[in-house]
Write a protein that holds these residues in place. Structure first.
Motif, PDB file in Angstrom:
ATOM      1  N   GLY A 215     -77.269  43.003  -1.974  1.00 21.22           N
ATOM      2  CA  GLY A 215     -77.208  43.809  -2.898  1.00 21.22           C
ATOM      3  C   GLY A 215     -76.148  44.979  -2.712  1.00 21.22           C
ATOM      4  O   GLY A 215     -75.673  45.854  -3.552  1.00 21.22           O
ATOM      5  N   GLU A 216     -75.341  44.852  -1.661  1.00 18.04           N
ATOM      6  CA  GLU A 216     -74.187  45.706  -1.301  1.00 18.04           C
ATOM      7  C   GLU A 216     -72.931  45.139  -2.022  1.00 18.04           C
ATOM      8  O   GLU A 216     -72.678  43.985  -2.028  1.00 18.04           O
ATOM      9  CB  GLU A 216     -74.003  45.957   0.201  1.00 18.04           C
ATOM     10  CG  GLU A 216     -75.138  46.754   0.773  1.00 18.04           C
ATOM     11  CD  GLU A 216     -74.514  47.060   2.166  1.00 18.04           C
ATOM     12  OE1 GLU A 216     -73.462  47.826   2.380  1.00 18.04           O
ATOM     13  OE2 GLU A 216     -75.104  46.733   2.998  1.00 18.04           O
ATOM     14  N   LYS A 217     -72.075  46.080  -2.556  1.00 16.53           N
ATOM     15  CA  LYS A 217     -70.798  45.590  -2.868  1.00 16.53           C
ATOM     16  C   LYS A 217     -69.692  45.276  -1.737  1.00 16.53           C
ATOM     17  O   LYS A 217     -69.889  45.709  -0.677  1.00 16.53           O
ATOM     18  CB  LYS A 217     -70.090  46.700  -3.924  1.00 16.53           C
ATOM     19  CG  LYS A 217     -70.795  46.972  -4.975  1.00 16.53           C
ATOM     20  CD  LYS A 217     -69.918  47.938  -5.947  1.00 16.53           C
ATOM     21  CE  LYS A 217     -70.740  48.221  -7.225  1.00 16.53           C
ATOM     22  NZ  LYS A 217     -70.007  49.019  -8.152  1.00 16.53           N
ATOM     23  N   ILE A 218     -68.883  44.265  -2.123  1.00 14.36           N
ATOM     24  CA  ILE A 218     -68.153  43.751  -1.076  1.00 14.36           C
ATOM     25  C   ILE A 218     -66.543  43.517  -1.718  1.00 14.36           C
ATOM     26  O   ILE A 218     -66.610  42.846  -2.730  1.00 14.36           O
ATOM     27  CB  ILE A 218     -68.336  42.625  -0.295  1.00 14.36           C
ATOM     28  CG1 ILE A 218     -67.567  42.246   0.994  1.00 14.36           C
ATOM     29  CG2 ILE A 218     -68.647  41.393  -1.026  1.00 14.36           C
ATOM     30  CD1 ILE A 218     -68.193  41.251   2.038  1.00 14.36           C
ATOM     31  N   GLU A 219     -65.522  43.971  -1.203  1.00 12.31           N
ATOM     32  CA  GLU A 219     -64.113  43.482  -1.611  1.00 12.31           C
ATOM     33  C   GLU A 219     -63.722  42.175  -1.030  1.00 12.31           C
ATOM     34  O   GLU A 219     -64.029  41.877   0.185  1.00 12.31           O
ATOM     35  CB  GLU A 219     -63.325  44.619  -1.437  1.00 12.31           C
ATOM     36  CG  GLU A 219     -63.532  45.874  -1.810  1.00 12.31           C
ATOM     37  CD  GLU A 219     -63.698  46.178  -3.343  1.00 12.31           C
ATOM     38  OE1 GLU A 219     -62.818  45.321  -4.063  1.00 12.31           O
ATOM     39  OE2 GLU A 219     -64.408  46.764  -3.954  1.00 12.31           O
TER      40      GLU A 219
ATOM     41  N   LYS B 220     -64.323  35.829   0.512  1.00 12.91           N
ATOM     42  CA  LYS B 220     -63.486  34.826  -0.275  1.00 12.91           C
ATOM     43  C   LYS B 220     -63.206  35.733  -1.825  1.00 12.91           C
ATOM     44  O   LYS B 220     -62.228  35.525  -2.257  1.00 12.91           O
ATOM     45  CB  LYS B 220     -63.716  33.405  -0.532  1.00 12.91           C
ATOM     46  CG  LYS B 220     -64.081  32.728   0.708  1.00 12.91           C
ATOM     47  CD  LYS B 220     -64.271  31.230   0.472  1.00 12.91           C
ATOM     48  CE  LYS B 220     -65.554  31.099  -0.143  1.00 12.91           C
ATOM     49  NZ  LYS B 220     -65.912  29.715  -0.346  1.00 12.91           N
ATOM     50  N   GLU B 221     -64.022  36.256  -2.121  1.00 14.18           N
ATOM     51  CA  GLU B 221     -64.204  36.818  -3.345  1.00 14.18           C
ATOM     52  C   GLU B 221     -64.706  38.228  -3.337  1.00 14.18           C
ATOM     53  O   GLU B 221     -65.787  38.478  -2.286  1.00 14.18           O
ATOM     54  CB  GLU B 221     -64.689  35.859  -4.470  1.00 14.18           C
ATOM     55  CG  GLU B 221     -63.892  34.789  -4.703  1.00 14.18           C
ATOM     56  CD  GLU B 221     -62.636  34.657  -5.450  1.00 14.18           C
ATOM     57  OE1 GLU B 221     -62.335  35.880  -5.902  1.00 14.18           O
ATOM     58  OE2 GLU B 221     -61.920  33.880  -5.426  1.00 14.18           O
ATOM     59  N   GLY B 222     -64.542  39.095  -4.179  1.00 19.60           N
ATOM     60  CA  GLY B 222     -64.994  40.508  -4.267  1.00 19.60           C
ATOM     61  C   GLY B 222     -66.242  40.483  -5.432  1.00 19.60           C
ATOM     62  O   GLY B 222     -66.236  39.594  -6.088  1.00 19.60           O
ATOM     63  N   GLY B 223     -67.336  41.511  -5.112  1.00 24.63           N
ATOM     64  CA  GLY B 223     -68.303  41.235  -5.769  1.00 24.63           C
ATOM     65  C   GLY B 223     -69.553  42.072  -5.272  1.00 24.63           C
ATOM     66  O   GLY B 223     -69.501  42.862  -4.531  1.00 24.63           O
TER      67      GLY B 223
ATOM     68  N   MET C 229     -65.499  37.467  -9.617  1.00 23.51           N
ATOM     69  CA  MET C 229     -65.652  36.043  -9.705  1.00 23.51           C
ATOM     70  C   MET C 229     -66.753  35.779  -8.574  1.00 23.51           C
ATOM     71  O   MET C 229     -66.947  36.078  -7.553  1.00 23.51           O
ATOM     72  CB  MET C 229     -64.485  35.318  -9.159  1.00 23.51           C
ATOM     73  CG  MET C 229     -64.566  33.895  -9.408  1.00 23.51           C
ATOM     74  SD  MET C 229     -62.860  33.025  -9.132  1.00 23.51           S
ATOM     75  CE  MET C 229     -61.904  33.359 -10.312  1.00 23.51           C
ATOM     76  N   SER C 230     -67.628  34.743  -8.919  1.00 22.90           N
ATOM     77  CA  SER C 230     -68.652  34.278  -8.285  1.00 22.90           C
ATOM     78  C   SER C 230     -68.424  33.309  -7.285  1.00 22.90           C
ATOM     79  O   SER C 230     -67.278  32.588  -7.362  1.00 22.90           O
ATOM     80  CB  SER C 230     -69.756  33.922  -9.045  1.00 22.90           C
ATOM     81  OG  SER C 230     -69.456  32.790  -9.803  1.00 22.90           O
ATOM     82  N   CYS C 231     -69.024  33.174  -6.075  1.00 25.30           N
ATOM     83  CA  CYS C 231     -68.694  32.154  -5.162  1.00 25.30           C
ATOM     84  C   CYS C 231     -69.526  31.894  -4.042  1.00 25.30           C
ATOM     85  O   CYS C 231     -70.485  32.872  -4.122  1.00 25.30           O
ATOM     86  CB  CYS C 231     -67.270  32.460  -4.325  1.00 25.30           C
ATOM     87  SG  CYS C 231     -67.489  33.558  -3.231  1.00 25.30           S
ATOM     88  N   ILE C 232     -69.608  30.674  -3.277  1.00 24.40           N
ATOM     89  CA  ILE C 232     -70.557  30.473  -2.389  1.00 24.40           C
ATOM     90  C   ILE C 232     -69.829  30.458  -1.094  1.00 24.40           C
ATOM     91  O   ILE C 232     -68.863  29.953  -0.859  1.00 24.40           O
ATOM     92  CB  ILE C 232     -71.032  29.047  -2.653  1.00 24.40           C
ATOM     93  CG1 ILE C 232     -71.966  28.921  -3.726  1.00 24.40           C
ATOM     94  CG2 ILE C 232     -71.865  28.595  -1.458  1.00 24.40           C
ATOM     95  CD1 ILE C 232     -72.545  27.535  -4.013  1.00 24.40           C
TER      96      ILE C 232
END
Length: 454
Positions: A27-31, A51-54, A1-4
Motif C-alpha cells: 500500500g505504500e508508494k515507491i519511486e 524497477k518502476e515507480g508506483g 507502470m506496473s511490474c513484477i
C-alpha cells in the motif's frame, strides 16, 4: 507502470537469495530507483532498487524467506490498477506461494487457550515469518493454533493472537523491543506500549541477567546449537553467510583430495624490510606475503590453476584472495592482478577491501575471480593449521604466528623469529615434491626479500 519484482541474480554463482528486509509495506508508494528490499546471499547483504515507480500492491515473499533467483517477490502497480493478471503471471512463474496456500486453507477460529499446537517430532510447526513475528511481538507461539497446511502456524495466526490478547505497541516501541530483545508480553500495561515502557523493561532485564550471571555464565555463540545450564537445547539458525561457508567448505572437501605441507622460515629480513617502510606507508606481513606469493605463483603455474574434468586451466595472472574475519564468519575479497602491482598498491587495495568487508559494502565482483588464497591466523597465536581450499582454486596458504626460536647458526645457538606457513594443495594438480619446491621458493623470498626487485 506496473511490474513484477523478482529475486535478482547478482552474480554468476548465485542461485538463491534470502529476503531479509522490506523497506516498503503493501500500500505504500515507491519511486523508481528507491530501495525496495534487501537480499542476503554469498555472505553479502544487497539493497535492491525498484524497477518502476508506483504502489507496492502485493508482497509475495515475506522477510526471512529464501527463494531461487528470478522468482517473483512483489507486484508494483498504480493504486487502482487491476493486478489480477500480474498475480496470475507471478503464480505461474513460481507456483503457489506459501502465503497463497495459507489463504486457501479453511479458516479455523478455535480459541487459542483450548487448542493444542500441532507438533511434528516434538516440534511445533510454524513458518519462519510467523516465528519472526512472534519473537518481535513477544507472543508465545506455543499457545497459538495453526490454520496453515497440516496445522502449521502462519503469519495471520500470530497476528490474530496478538490482536486477541490486545498487545498494543507503537511502531517505535516494537522496533526498540526487537533491538533490545525485550519480551513485549511481559510488559503489563493497560494502554499502548511506548518506547519508555520498553526501556524500563530492558533495564529490569539487565539487572536480572546480572544476578543470573553470578550463578552461571553462558554465552550463546552465533550459528551454533549449545547446551543450556539447565536441561534443553537452544536452536540458533545459521545466517546466510554461515550457510554459504558451510556449503562451500563441504563441497571443497568432497571435490579436492588434499595434503597440507608445513615449512618454517626466518622472518628477520622480512621484519627489517617491513620496518623500513613505516615512515612511508604502513605495511603488514600479509601485504608482503601477498606480493611474494604472487611472484612465486608465476613460477609455479600449477599452484595457480583450476581443474575442469581432466583439464588444468592455467592462469597467466594472479588474483589473490585474502580471508578477512568477521563477527559471524569470514569473507575472501580478491585483489586482482597482484603479479603486476607494486607493494604499495597491493597494501592500499587490501586495506580498502578489508574495510568494505567489515562494513558490508563488498560487491559480487570483489569476491569472485580468485586464483589463490592466503589466510592469516598468526595474530591469533596459531602454530599450524590445515586451511580448506577455496574452490575452484587448487591451493591455499595458511600463515601462522612468528615465534622467537633458538636455532643453530655457524655452530652457535641464536634466536630467530621463525614463522610456519601451511600450504594445503589439491593432489590432483600438485604433488608433494611440487608443493615442497613451491614453499622452498617462498622461503627464499621471505628470507631474502631483496629478490623481489630482481
Amino acid at each position: 507502470m506496473s511490474c513484477i519484482e523478482v529475486m535478482p541474480k547478482l552474480g554468476l554463482t548465485m542461485t538463491e537469495g534470502t529476503l531479509v528486509n522490506w523497506h516498503k509495506s503493501e500500500g505504500e508508494k515507491i519511486e523508481k530507483g528507491e530501495i525496495l528490499f534487501e537480499v542476503e546471499t554469498d555472505k553479502l547483504t544487497n539493497e535492491i532498487e525498484a524497477k518502476e515507480g508506483g504502489v507496492l500492491r502485493k508482497v509475495l515473499v515475506e522477510e526471512g524467506e529464501t527463494v531461487k533467483c528470478l522468482v517473483p517477490v512483489a507486484v508494483i502497480a498504480d493504486e487502482n490498477e487491476d493486478i489480477s493478471e500480474l498475480l496470475k503471471q507471478a503464480g505461474s512463474q513460481n507456483g503457489e506461494s506459501e502465503k497463497e496456500e495459507e489463504e486457501k486453507q479453511p479458516k479455523v477460529q478455535t480459541p487459542a487457550k483450548t487448542a493444542e499446537p500441532v507438533k511434528v517430532g516434538g516440534r511445533i510447526k510454524i513458518s519462519p515469518v510467523a516465528r519472526k513475528l512472534a519473537r518481535q511481538s513477544g507472543a508465545n507461539y506455543e499457545l497459538i493454533t495453526g490454520t496453515g497446511p497440516m496445522g502449521r502456524i502462519v503469519k495471520k495466526d500470530v497476528e490474530g493472537y496478538i490482536e486477541n490478547n490486545r498487545i498494543k505497541v507503537s511502531p517505535a516501541a516494537a522496533k526498540l523491543a526487537k533491538e533490545l530483545n525485550v519480551d513485549l508480553v511481559g510488559i503489563k500495561k493497560d494502554g499502548r506500549i511506548m518506547k519508555k515502557d520498553v526501556l524500563e523493561a530492558s533495564e529490569v532485564a539487565k539487572m536480572t541477567a546480572a544476578v543470573s550471571e553470578e550463578k552461571a555464565e553462558e554465552k550463546v555463540l552465533p550459528q551454533q546449537t549449545v547446551k543450556e545450564v539447565n536441561r534443553g537445547e537452544k536452536e540458533v539458525k545459521m545466517s546466510g553467510m554461515r550457510k554459504v561457508i558451510a556449503k562451500r567448505m563441504s563441497q571443497s572437501v568432497s571435490v579436492s583430495p588434499t595434503v597440507t605441507y608445513n615449512m618454517s622460515m626466518d622472518t628477520s629480513e622480512l621484519k627489517r624490510l617491513k620496518n623500513s617502510f613505516k615512515d612511508i606507508f604502513k605495511v603488514t606481513y600479509t601485504d608482503l606475503l601477498i606480493k611474494i606469493v604472487s611472484q612465486v605463483l608465476k613460477e609455479f603455474p600449477l599452484a595457480n590453476c583450476s581443474v575442469e574434468g581432466d583439464t588444468f586451466i592455467l592462469k597467466n595472472y594472479v588474483n589473490m584472495g585474502v580471508a578477512v574475519a568477521l563477527e559471524d564468519g569470514l569473507l575472501v575479497p580478491v585483489i586482482k592482478d597482484c603479479d603486476i602491482k607494486g607493494l604499495k598498491q597491493i597494501t592500499t587495495e587490501f586495506k580498502e577491501l578489508a574495510k568494505k568487508a567489515r562494513e558490508n559494502q563488498l560487491g559480487p565482483d570483489d569476491l569472485t575471480g580468485g586464483t589463490f588464497t592466503i589466510t592469516n591466523l598468526g595474530m591469533f597465536g596459531i602454530d599450524t593449521f590445515s586451511p580448506i581450499i577455496n574452490q575452484p582454486e587448487v591451493a591455499i596458504l595458511g600463515v601462522n604466528k612468528i615465534v622467537e626460536t633458538p636455532v643453530v647458526e655457524n655452530g652457535e645457538i641464536v634466536i630467530k623469529p621463525l614463522m610456519s606457513l601451511s600450504l594445503t594443495a589439491d593432489h590432483r594438480a600438485i604433488d608433494g615434491a611440487y608443493a615442497a619446491r613451491f614453499l622452498q621458493r617462498v622461503k627464499q623470498y621471505v628470507e631474502k626479500p631483496g629478490l623481489l626487485i630482481l
